[in-house]
Every structure is written in C-alpha cells, then in structure tokens.
Motif scaffolding. Structure first.
Motif, PDB file in Angstrom:
ATOM      1  N   LEU A   1       0.836  -1.205   0.000  1.00 58.28           N
ATOM      2  CA  LEU A   1       0.000   0.000   0.000  1.00 58.28           C
ATOM      3  C   LEU A   1       0.870   1.254   0.000  1.00 58.28           C
ATOM      4  O   LEU A   1       0.571   2.227  -0.695  1.00 58.28           O
ATOM      5  CB  LEU A   1      -0.926   0.000   1.212  1.00 58.28           C
ATOM      6  CG  LEU A   1      -2.031  -1.064   1.220  1.00 58.28           C
ATOM      7  CD1 LEU A   1      -2.848  -0.983   2.507  1.00 58.28           C
ATOM      8  CD2 LEU A   1      -2.941  -0.899   0.013  1.00 58.28           C
ATOM      9  N   ALA A   2       1.955   1.224   0.770  1.00 64.12           N
ATOM     10  CA  ALA A   2       2.870   2.367   0.800  1.00 64.12           C
ATOM     11  C   ALA A   2       3.576   2.524  -0.540  1.00 64.12           C
ATOM     12  O   ALA A   2       3.759   3.647  -1.035  1.00 64.12           O
ATOM     13  CB  ALA A   2       3.881   2.190   1.929  1.00 64.12           C
TER      14      ALA A   2
ATOM     15  N   LEU B   1       1.943   6.656  -6.919  1.00 60.21           N
ATOM     16  CA  LEU B   1       0.691   7.238  -7.428  1.00 60.21           C
ATOM     17  C   LEU B   1       0.883   8.580  -8.135  1.00 60.21           C
ATOM     18  O   LEU B   1       0.297   8.802  -9.207  1.00 60.21           O
ATOM     19  CB  LEU B   1      -0.306   7.379  -6.275  1.00 60.21           C
ATOM     20  CG  LEU B   1      -1.720   7.843  -6.641  1.00 60.21           C
ATOM     21  CD1 LEU B   1      -2.371   6.864  -7.616  1.00 60.21           C
ATOM     22  CD2 LEU B   1      -2.576   7.982  -5.380  1.00 60.21           C
TER      23      LEU B   1
ATOM     24  N   SER C   1       1.242   4.028  -3.026  1.00 62.09           N
ATOM     25  CA  SER C   1       1.004   5.439  -2.686  1.00 62.09           C
ATOM     26  C   SER C   1       2.171   6.305  -3.148  1.00 62.09           C
ATOM     27  O   SER C   1       1.966   7.424  -3.635  1.00 62.09           O
ATOM     28  CB  SER C   1       0.803   5.593  -1.182  1.00 62.09           C
ATOM     29  OG  SER C   1      -0.336   4.879  -0.744  1.00 62.09           O
TER      30      SER C   1
END
Length: 244
Positions: free
Chosen positions: A77-78, A84, A81
C-alpha cells in the motif's frame, strides 16, 4: 438444493455463479495473467544488467543488493502510494510496483547462478579465445540457468499473489473480484477468485519448470550411464573442457 438456489443461499460452491459470471471471471483472469507476465518480463530485463553490474564491480554489489532488499520491505500500500503521483490510477502503477518487488529475488538469483559457474570452465573458454561477451552468453549463462530459473519461478509465483493487491486501484485482476465480494461476503465469488489465483500460480510454476528442463537437458543425465564408460560432454562446461 438446486444450483439456481445456491446464489440466494450464498453457498461457497455454486455452479450457477460460474455460469452466470463466466465472462467476468475470464476478463479478470486475463488481466491478472497480463499484469503478472509484463511485470516479470520487465523485472527480468531490469534485474539482469543490475546483476552484471554488481558482479563485475564489487563496490556496487552492496548498494544494489541493499536497495533491492529495501524495496521489498516496503508494504504494498505504501509502495503504490509513493508511485501514485507518477502513474496515477493505472496499470502502470501496479506493474511498476511489482517490478520493484521482483528485483530482490531476480538479482540475487542471477548473481548466485553466475558465481556458481566453475572457474575451470571459464579458464577453458578463455583459453579457446572466448571474449567476455561470448563467455557470458555461451558458457556462464547456460550453466547459471538452474539458479536463474529458480529465481524466476519464485518471482513469478510471488507476483501472481501480489497482483491481487492492485485491486486498490482497480487493476488487480482476480483481486478485483475478491475485493468486490468482501463487503457483502459473497462466498462463491471469494472462493472462485481465490482458487483461480492459486491455480494460476501453480500453472505458471509448472510451465517455467518445463522450460527449465528443456533448456538444461544435461541436468537430467543419470550418473549410472556415465559410470560404465567415459562420459560424453553433457553440458556447456563439459563441452568447453572437452574441446579445450
């Protein structure tokens, strides 16, 4: 209970779900395979020159291995992110993250494979006039294939699993189906997508194992055959030594 009623009953195994959502399952599987394949191929293309750099210049070995290991420790998830702002909510975001995760496995296995090549095979090849490029492609890489393919198999299976995380941006293949089904706990969809994901990993591993056996026929030679008479060259190293 009839197959038509298994959807209403929210059963784990439901034939009606497979029939009514077959196209959805096919589309998700195709996306999963595509993202996995592209990520592994790009990862291999990036890992190979990094491994050669680390092997040829020992001062770079520590930073290269350290960086790839550090990337693998970043939670998915990091990682997504951080990527992104560069890629937006696209397949490129997921593929880039998966490529970075694959590097630690691929780089280490490529280096390990090249380091396992017997020094006498290199010396024999150099004595026959092999330059660095020819030595790498015709002697070292064939002998390093078992370790390289082992790393490729691990990286592929790992990427199949990690691709599901791409569902957070709608590019997770079968992971999309799992995420969509969890809020309502749609059992048939969760189980079917999960089983398909496992099957993809198993099939990919078996295919790569088959490729490995085709590319390294000398690893299948039985020792009993060579104990009765002088062994013929069975691999690149033996061939080099025999000619030398």
């Amino acid at each position: 209970m009839s197959t038509q009623g298994c959807l209403a009953a929210n059963d784990w195994i439901c034939g009606e779900y497979l029939r009514s959502r077959s196209q959805e399952l096919i589309d998700a599987t195709v996306q999963h395979v595509w993202i996995t394949a592209v990520s592994v191929v790009i990862g291999l293309l990036v890992a190979f020159p990094l491994a050669l750099l680390a092997r040829s210049r020992p001062t770079f070995a520590g930073p290269v291995l350290g960086l790839t290991t550090l990337l693998y420790t970043i939670p998915s998830l990091a990682m997504f992110s951080l990527l992104l702002p560069l890629f937006g909510l696209s397949a490129g975001l997921v593929i880039t993250g998966l490529v970075l995760y694959s590097l630690t496995i691929l780089v280490r296995n490529i280096i390990a494979g090249l380091e396992s090549v017997p020094e006498e095979a290199r010396e024999a090849a150099r004595g026959m006039g092999y330059g660095p490029g020819r030595l790498l492609w015709e002697v070292e890489l064939p002998l390093a294939l078992p370790a390289l393919m082992a790393g490729l198999r691990i990286a592929t299976v790992s990427t199949v699993a990690l691709t599901t995380v791409g569902s957070i941006v709608g590019r997770g293949g079968l992971g999309n189906l799992i995420e969509d089904a969890l809020p309502s706990f749609f059992k048939a969809q969760v189980l079917t997508a999960s089983v398909l994901c496992v099957l993809l990993a198993v099939v990919a591993d078996l295919l790569l194992l088959g490729v490995q056996r085709l590319l390294t026929p000398w690893t299948r030679i039985r020792p009993a055959r060579t104990s009765r008479r002088k062994a013929a060259p069975t691999g690149p190293a033996d061939a080099v030594k025999a000619v030398g």
